[in-house]
Design an enzyme around this catalytic site. Structure first.
Site, mmCIF file in Angstrom:
data_model
loop_
_atom_site.group_PDB
_atom_site.id
_atom_site.type_symbol
_atom_site.label_atom_id
_atom_site.label_comp_id
_atom_site.label_asym_id
_atom_site.label_seq_id
_atom_site.Cartn_x
_atom_site.Cartn_y
_atom_site.Cartn_z
ATOM 1 C CD GLU A 1 -36.751 0.339 -2.171
ATOM 2 O OE1 GLU A 1 -37.795 0.698 -1.238
ATOM 3 O OE2 GLU A 1 -36.041 -0.455 -2.049
ATOM 4 C CG HIS B 1 -36.605 5.637 3.356
ATOM 5 N ND1 HIS B 1 -35.732 5.365 4.413
ATOM 6 C CD2 HIS B 1 -37.184 4.312 2.779
ATOM 7 C CE1 HIS B 1 -35.361 4.047 4.384
ATOM 8 N NE2 HIS B 1 -36.141 3.539 3.274
ATOM 9 C CD GLU B 2 -40.115 4.236 0.315
ATOM 10 O OE1 GLU B 2 -39.458 3.286 -0.431
ATOM 11 O OE2 GLU B 2 -40.208 3.891 1.494
ATOM 12 C CG HIS C 1 -34.700 3.027 -1.332
ATOM 13 N ND1 HIS C 1 -33.816 2.351 -1.038
ATOM 14 C CD2 HIS C 1 -35.697 3.012 -0.479
ATOM 15 C CE1 HIS C 1 -34.188 1.594 0.015
ATOM 16 N NE2 HIS C 1 -35.240 2.173 0.549
ATOM 17 C CD GLU D 1 -34.328 -0.610 3.035
ATOM 18 O OE1 GLU D 1 -34.441 0.852 3.310
ATOM 19 O OE2 GLU D 1 -35.067 -0.963 2.044
ATOM 20 C CG ASP E 1 -39.289 -10.924 3.783
ATOM 21 O OD1 ASP E 1 -38.295 -10.200 2.770
ATOM 22 O OD2 ASP E 1 -40.307 -11.405 3.565
ATOM 23 C CE1 TYR F 1 -35.095 -1.690 6.870
ATOM 24 C CE2 TYR F 1 -35.947 0.548 6.102
ATOM 25 C CZ TYR F 1 -36.168 -0.738 5.799
ATOM 26 O OH TYR F 1 -36.886 -1.275 5.007
HETATM 27 ZN ZN LIG Z 1 -36.134 1.665 2.162
#
Ligand SMILES: [Zn+2]
Length: 637
Positions: free
Chosen positions: A303, A327-328, A331, A350, A408, A416
């Site tokens: 995003e 989704h993006e 953001h 997320e 990460d 999410y």
């Molecule tokens: Zn995302």
């Protein structure tokens, strides 16, 4: 994030680039001298940055960089504006592999600096003696193996003629090409002048500040983001790019040969922006452009403000995977306006975005499609909980403990899908109208600010629960955020969402032949549900029946192809191997590559030799983020 644009030919490219991304950014949100706030509580300590922002912090970054495709480096200067507490002697930046040539103040007087011990995850602290300086100029180069940057040869692009470069900053990669305080809680405005070999185009995650200039075989591009943003949101792509408008404030950039397909797939984008605004308030970033990257892009999307980065694997020809764009786009509120202060609260980026994504999908494509996607998300969440130690697994908490780990590690469907499930539960309990009003207000109250779980919960209690004790106990807020597993008040998936696919699964499990007529009329989501819900153990003749009935080895939809190959690999289904090899060497999306290669590698007799052969072939196009993980499987020897 997203990107877009341009017409054919180099000259046209310049013109349309201007038309598209060139408006000066609107003024920053609050008064001009305001510096974006830094949180001070314990919940705001970012263990993934060496910066000490309460002593000295970067407020603005100005890059002047040249892109060298031969050396695989970007190099030049970063000029940082600094705000420091009186008496502060030093500022600490994050540095991962940068080659620093010199550091000076604004007048050119050298400043002392030291690079500390290197941590494999975090990189090294770069401590600079400030004296009275409040502007510092760092002359440097990125390392050829910087994880932030992927360099593609011409052969690895669609056009095969020019090289390509793109960056991926989230979560802590940008310290590998920008010397700054790389923490999401330290918002910085920024500008950049980027020189690239002509006739290439450089696009960035900010409005264009001036027209490109061509001189001596190089073209230079300037961009300026006046809003303070989290530094992971600074992004660049360089290649043979063209732009096409999709609507008054939306468009797409990509390589010329991909432009028609990308624009067709993205034709609903302007409507998505309007739908998102109806839910969450005005879109604050002026334009919403996208760039469809080469197949090696490791993510679905990123995003980056004003310019979402997208994988080409979402192009299915029928818009069936465009929830990725919803989704993006979402953001632009959750993540880019109100940003997780640390990676421990990644779910605030997320989970809220995944919730908002399904609301945008519902606005455009109706409640049935939205309910089906929610049901797929709940399936994915159940699987993720099982893979992370079950309902008591520490990593099934929304607020994570990432001590001594890479951020990460938190990039799972807990953030999410459990995050989205949390918000759906609140919506169901307080009613949609009230919850929508709350979220709109939350984004307004927290625009251009870092947020934490603590801040979100306090805001929710102050503005939604408002002391209603019965509501407070019904919502189980702290249990959702701080405890593992899924609380008992989670809203189950609509059992009718996939009635037909589920009946077909049951029939197939009892021995029925694959229902080709049903498959032909199903949507992508229904096909995914069917494949994902089949019993994981299938004899070879049953897999052959599925393959010949539905043409699975040749299916072009990347999500359906993946779901099929996942089942095929679990059953050592040899006739799927050529399809598997094609799929794993034509794109480098981590979501697809990692599980398939890992599953193959875990099976020494059948899978491992296949994994070794395919990985050797696919590795040259995979992003460092993907090879960094998969090299650990030691498939080479
Ligand atoms: Zn995302």
């Amino acid at each position: 994030m997203n990107l877009r644009l341009c017409a054919a030919g180099a000259a046209a490219l310049i013109v349309s680039a201007c038309q598209a991304s060139n408006q000066p950014a609107p003024p920053p949100p609050s008064d001009d001298s305001a510096i974006a706030p830094i949180l001070t509580g314990a919940d705001a300590i970012d263990i993934h940055s060496y910066a000490k922002p309460l002593e000295a912090r970067v407020t603005h970054v100005a890059l002047d960089l040249a892109v060298d495709f031969t050396a695989k480096r970007v190099g030049g200067t970063a000029t940082l504006d600094v705000d420091a507490k009186p008496g502060t002697k030093q500022i600490i930046l994050d540095d991962k592999g940068l080659e620093i040539e010199s550091i000076a103040d604004a007048s050119g007087k050298p400043l002392d600096y030291t690079v500390g011990a290197v941590d494999p995850i975090l990189g090294a602290p770069l401590a600079i003696t400030l004296g009275e300086a409040r502007r510092i100029v760092i002359k440097y180069k990125s390392a050829p193996d910087s994880e932030a940057l992927q360099w593609l040869t011409p052969e690895q692009t669609a056009g095969k003629k020019y090289p390509y470069l793109f960056s991926q900053g989230e979560s802590i990669n940008n310290r590998g090409w920008i010397p700054t305080q790389d923490s999401p809680g330290i918002r910085q405005s920024w500008e950049a002048k980027i020189s690239v070999p002509a006739p290439l185009t450089a696009v960035m995650s900010a409005p264009k500040a001036a027209e490109p200039l061509t001189q001596g075989g190089m073209r230079s591009f300037t961009y300026r983001m006046d809003y303070p943003v989290a530094p992971y949101l600074i992004a660049i792509a360089v290649g043979d790019l063209q732009f096409r408008d999709l609507g008054p404030r939306t468009g797409v950039w990509t390589e010329p040969s991909m432009l028609d397909a990308a624009a067709a797939e993205l034709s609903d984008t302007e409507k998505m922006v309007s739908a998102a605004e109806a839910l969450y308030g005005p879109y604050r970033w002026d334009r919403y452009d996208m760039i469809v990257l080469p197949p090696s892009f490791p993510l679905g999307g990123m995003e980056n403000p004003t310019l979402t980065f997208l994988t080409p694997t979402f192009i299915a020809g029928d818009k069936s995977l465009v929830s990725l764009v919803a989704h993006e786009l979402a953001h632009s509120w959750s993540g880019n306006l109100a940003t997780n202060a640390t990676w421990a609260d990644f779910w605030l980026n997320e989970g809220m975005t995944t919730y908002a994504q399904s609301r945008i999908v519902e606005s455009l494509y109706g409640p049935r499609v939205a309910q089906q996607q929610i049901a797929l998300g709940i399936d994915a969440l159940d699987k993720t909980i099982a893979e992370n130690g079950g309902p008591t697994g520490a990593d099934t908490r929304l607020h994570l403990s990432l001590d001594k780990r890479s951020p990460d590690d938190g990039l799972t469907d807990i953030a999410y899908e459990k995050g989205a499930a949390f918000l759906r539960m609140i919506e169901a309990n307080v009613g949609r109208e009230r919850f929508d009003a709350f979220l709109k207000g939350y984004f307004e109250r927290n625009s251009f600010k870092p947020v934490s779980s603590k801040i979100f919960l306090a805001d929710l209690r102050a503005n939604l629960v408002k002391g209603d004790a019965a509501m407070e106990s019904k919502l189980k807020l702290d249990e959702w955020v701080y405890q593992p597993g899924l609380p008992s008040n989670a809203i189950p998936a609509d059992p009718k969402a996939f009635a037909e696919s589920d009946a077909a699964v049951a029939a197939f499990a009892k021995g029925a032949a694959p229902d080709t007529a049903a498959w032909g009329r199903w949507t992508t989501d229904e096909r995914l549900r069917f494949l994902n819900r089949l019993p994981r153990k299938q004899p070879t003749p049953r897999l052959a029946a599925l393959d010949s009935g539905f043409g699975l080895n040749a299916v072009r939809n990347s999500e359906v192809r993946f779901a099929w190959l996942d089942l095929a690999v679990a059953n050592h289904y040899q006739p799927a191997v050529p399809s598997l090899e094609e799929f794993l060497t034509m794109q480098g999306r981590r979501k697809f590559i990692r599980p398939l290669i890992t599953a193959l590698a875990a099976d020494p007799a059948w899978g491992r030799p296949i994994a070794a052969r395919i990985y050797a072939k696919g590795r040259p196009i995979y992003h460092p983020m993907v090879t960094g993980e998969l090299d650990k499987l030691k498939l080479g020897g």
